[in-house]
Design a protein around this motif. Structure first.
Motif, PDB file in Angstrom:
ATOM      1  N   ASP A  69       0.557  -1.088  -0.560  1.00  0.00           N
ATOM      2  CA  ASP A  69      -0.097  -0.074   0.134  1.00  0.00           C
ATOM      3  C   ASP A  69       0.476   1.501   0.370  1.00  0.00           C
ATOM      4  O   ASP A  69       0.570   1.949  -0.368  1.00  0.00           O
ATOM      5  N   GLU A  70       1.613   0.868   0.578  1.00  0.00           N
ATOM      6  CA  GLU A  70       2.980   1.896   1.068  1.00  0.00           C
ATOM      7  C   GLU A  70       3.521   2.723  -0.521  1.00  0.00           C
ATOM      8  O   GLU A  70       3.345   3.490  -0.841  1.00  0.00           O
ATOM      9  N   ILE A  71       3.845   1.908  -1.354  1.00  0.00           N
ATOM     10  CA  ILE A  71       4.202   1.440  -3.185  1.00  0.00           C
ATOM     11  C   ILE A  71       3.022   2.364  -3.656  1.00  0.00           C
ATOM     12  O   ILE A  71       3.507   3.883  -4.335  1.00  0.00           O
ATOM     13  N   VAL A  72       2.099   1.902  -3.445  1.00  0.00           N
ATOM     14  CA  VAL A  72       0.469   2.427  -4.568  1.00  0.00           C
ATOM     15  C   VAL A  72       0.230   3.924  -4.103  1.00  0.00           C
ATOM     16  O   VAL A  72       0.233   4.679  -4.651  1.00  0.00           O
ATOM     17  N   VAL A  82       0.701   1.614 -10.998  1.00  0.00           N
ATOM     18  CA  VAL A  82       1.775   0.507 -10.400  1.00  0.00           C
ATOM     19  C   VAL A  82       1.845  -1.258 -11.106  1.00  0.00           C
ATOM     20  O   VAL A  82       0.482  -1.308 -11.536  1.00  0.00           O
ATOM     21  N   SER A  83       2.072  -1.198 -11.573  1.00  0.00           N
ATOM     22  CA  SER A  83       2.160  -2.419 -12.804  1.00  0.00           C
ATOM     23  C   SER A  83       2.676  -4.095 -11.879  1.00  0.00           C
ATOM     24  O   SER A  83       4.134  -3.459 -11.097  1.00  0.00           O
ATOM     25  N   ALA A  84       2.106  -4.607 -11.024  1.00  0.00           N
ATOM     26  CA  ALA A  84       2.326  -5.084  -9.913  1.00  0.00           C
ATOM     27  C   ALA A  84       2.712  -6.758 -10.372  1.00  0.00           C
ATOM     28  O   ALA A  84       1.451  -7.513 -10.818  1.00  0.00           O
ATOM     29  N   VAL A 128      -4.100   0.253 -10.168  1.00  0.00           N
ATOM     30  CA  VAL A 128      -2.747  -1.293  -9.993  1.00  0.00           C
ATOM     31  C   VAL A 128      -3.455  -1.953 -11.218  1.00  0.00           C
ATOM     32  O   VAL A 128      -4.797  -2.128 -10.891  1.00  0.00           O
ATOM     33  N   VAL A 129      -2.701  -2.403 -11.834  1.00  0.00           N
ATOM     34  CA  VAL A 129      -2.699  -3.238 -13.137  1.00  0.00           C
ATOM     35  C   VAL A 129      -1.380  -4.407 -12.845  1.00  0.00           C
ATOM     36  O   VAL A 129      -0.273  -4.535 -11.637  1.00  0.00           O
ATOM     37  N   PHE A 130      -2.138  -5.815 -12.523  1.00  0.00           N
ATOM     38  CA  PHE A 130      -1.283  -6.591 -12.393  1.00  0.00           C
ATOM     39  C   PHE A 130      -0.734  -8.078 -13.764  1.00  0.00           C
ATOM     40  O   PHE A 130      -1.356  -7.961 -15.014  1.00  0.00           O
ATOM     41  N   GLU A 131       1.013  -8.558 -13.697  1.00  0.00           N
ATOM     42  CA  GLU A 131       1.393  -9.097 -14.458  1.00  0.00           C
ATOM     43  C   GLU A 131       1.155 -10.585 -13.316  1.00  0.00           C
ATOM     44  O   GLU A 131       1.368 -10.415 -12.315  1.00  0.00           O
ATOM     45  N   ILE A 132       0.869 -11.945 -13.999  1.00  0.00           N
ATOM     46  CA  ILE A 132       1.136 -13.520 -13.598  1.00  0.00           C
ATOM     47  C   ILE A 132       2.358 -13.705 -13.568  1.00  0.00           C
ATOM     48  O   ILE A 132       2.836 -14.340 -14.330  1.00  0.00           O
ATOM     49  N   TRP A 133       3.201 -13.664 -12.408  1.00  0.00           N
ATOM     50  CA  TRP A 133       4.873 -14.554 -12.682  1.00  0.00           C
ATOM     51  C   TRP A 133       5.702 -13.578 -12.741  1.00  0.00           C
ATOM     52  O   TRP A 133       5.419 -12.610 -13.866  1.00  0.00           O
ATOM     53  N   VAL A 179     -11.077  -5.452 -13.274  1.00  0.00           N
ATOM     54  CA  VAL A 179      -8.731  -5.747 -13.378  1.00  0.00           C
ATOM     55  C   VAL A 179      -8.334  -6.297 -14.618  1.00  0.00           C
ATOM     56  O   VAL A 179      -8.505  -7.058 -15.059  1.00  0.00           O
ATOM     57  N   PHE A 180      -6.974  -5.561 -14.558  1.00  0.00           N
ATOM     58  CA  PHE A 180      -6.488  -6.099 -16.110  1.00  0.00           C
ATOM     59  C   PHE A 180      -5.417  -7.276 -15.600  1.00  0.00           C
ATOM     60  O   PHE A 180      -3.945  -6.748 -14.650  1.00  0.00           O
TER      61      PHE A 180
END
Length: 426
Positions: A69-72, A82-84, A128-133, A179-180
């Motif tokens: 959360d601090e980073i976001v 943020v691309s997590a 926030v967007v997401f990437e798996i692995w 969610v992306f």
């Protein structure tokens, strides 16, 4: 004027803005957010950071995102995304192989899916967007597989990763339909990694509900080869599978200012400067080829990849990134003009009132260095800035092209076009 429109399809966007600044990013590692102001100052709109399962779920079934959360929150305050990268195993869900982070059990997959769904829900209203692995086609980021422990990109690894994606994405979409999510995170784009990708397609990864394929286009001597030998093949495979609607994101690529460059005849000092030119070229080419966003590796390092060193001292590539974003702030890409040379890149941008061109030349195929030359245009040239923010003398209607991009303020003249080379030299 002969203009080639920027390539790629039309699709809903993962990010709110469509300028270069909105869609270029940089990789963060532990502690880098302490100087997120430097990333903001360089103009980046995206930061990529690993979101580690074991750090979020330390007690079975309880998820603590406070550290992330601090980073976001810091990114959000600066208008950044943020691309997590969802990553890592968790010993709460069974034995973890020594030296491996792969998730290969059904219990592990379901546990990771619940963690990913919790992240999707937690950040539903955040940038926030997401990437798996991260690079699951490589042994060091998946596991040395018993089927062939000395080799990456094998089918068994692709099968295991696809099972994970097919468990995770539906759970994330159920938790947050908007969610992306990207998957793949394919390290290097070449014959063997394409074979791995083919296997994931056969196993149904594209039908998991993902929004994009993520790639790490390492291995190319120069950025311009990434489309010719990389992105175009990914798009062909997506089209053959009936999934041309899927986006492509570049979530990691960089060029070290070491022998990767100096082996091609550059001094180490030249390599440090050329790294900055490669950053500009890579990120503008990704923008031209409609990648959803493009992340440079990396922000800070003790080796030569980082834009800054471990003491947060700036390197030439940092100045190049800042120059690119300053010069193109608020500008949108119109397309690429032609000069008669395939290796010339003249990208035209506009902010609705002004026009600006970014111009450079790349090495021809089978050559290690670019061939500097001069072209004549029918544009009125109003001013020129080099890759590091320095003003360059304007010489009539001519532009000197090299492997270092220049930012050219121009004014269109009716019927104007880019002319052929006037001089050239090695």
């Amino acid at each position: 004027m002969k203009l080639l429109l920027n390539v790629g399809g039309t699709h809903p966007s993962a990010l709110s803005g469509d300028t270069v600044t909105d869609r270029t990013g940089v990789q963060f590692k532990n502690g880098d957010h302490a100087r997120i102001d430097l990333a903001e100052g360089a103009g980046f709109g995206v930061i990529r950071k690993g979101l580690y399962w074991s750090r979020v779920e330390k007690t079975y079934g309880q998820y603590d995102f406070a550290w992330f959360d601090e980073i976001v929150n810091q990114a959000k305050a600066r208008g950044m995304v943020v691309s997590a990268t969802l990553f890592g195993n968790n010993s709460l869900y069974g034995h973890v192989e020594e030296g491996a982070v792969a998730i290969v059990t059904e219990k592990g997959r379901q546990g990771f899916a619940k963690f990913a769904a919790a992240a999707a829900a937690h950040y539903a209203d955040e940038p926030v967007v997401f990437e798996i692995w991260n690079e699951p086609n490589l042994r060091q980021f998946w596991r040395a597989h018993p089927a062939n422990p000395n080799k990456s990109n094998i089918d068994a690894m692709a099968d295991e990763y696809t099972l994970l994606v097919r468990a995770v994405v539906p759970a994330m979409k159920a938790a947050n339909p908007d969610v992306f999510v990207s998957a793949g995170s394919i390290s290097a784009l070449w014959r063997e990694s394409f074979s791995w990708f083919d296997r994931t397609i056969q196993q149904g990864m594209l039908e998991s509900g993902i929004d994009a394929i993520s790639v790490h286009p390492y291995g190319f001597a120069w950025p311009e080869l990434a489309d010719v030998r990389g992105y175009s093949f990914v798009r062909q495979k997506l089209a053959a599978a009936g999934r041309s609607d899927l986006m492509i994101v570049n979530t990691e690529v960089g060029f070290p200012a070491t022998d990767w460059i100096s082996d091609r005849g550059y001094s180490h000092e030249e390599a440090r400067k050329l790294q900055g030119a490669l950053l500009i070229r890579q990120q503008l080419l990704d923008h031209l080829h409609k990648l959803e966003y493009s992340v440079w590796y990396e922000f800070r390092s003790s080796d030569t990849y980082g834009l800054i060193n471990n003491e947060f001292e700036l390197r030439p590539a940092y100045t190049a990134a800042k120059t690119m974003h300053n010069e193109l702030d608020g500008f949108r890409l119109v397309g690429r003009e032609t000069t008669g040379r395939q290796e010339d890149f003249l990208l035209l941008f506009t902010n609705g009132k002004e026009e600006k061109m970014v111009a450079w030349t790349s090495p021809p195929l089978l050559r290690n260095r670019a061939v500097p030359h001069t072209i004549k245009t029918d544009y009125e040239i109003l001013g020129v800035v080099d890759s590091f923010g320095r003003n360059v003398a304007v010489s009539g209607h001519t532009l000197d092209l090299s492997e270092y991009p220049i930012f050219v303020a121009v004014k269109s003249i009716a019927g104007g076009a880019v002319g052929r080379d006037q001089t050239s030299s090695d």
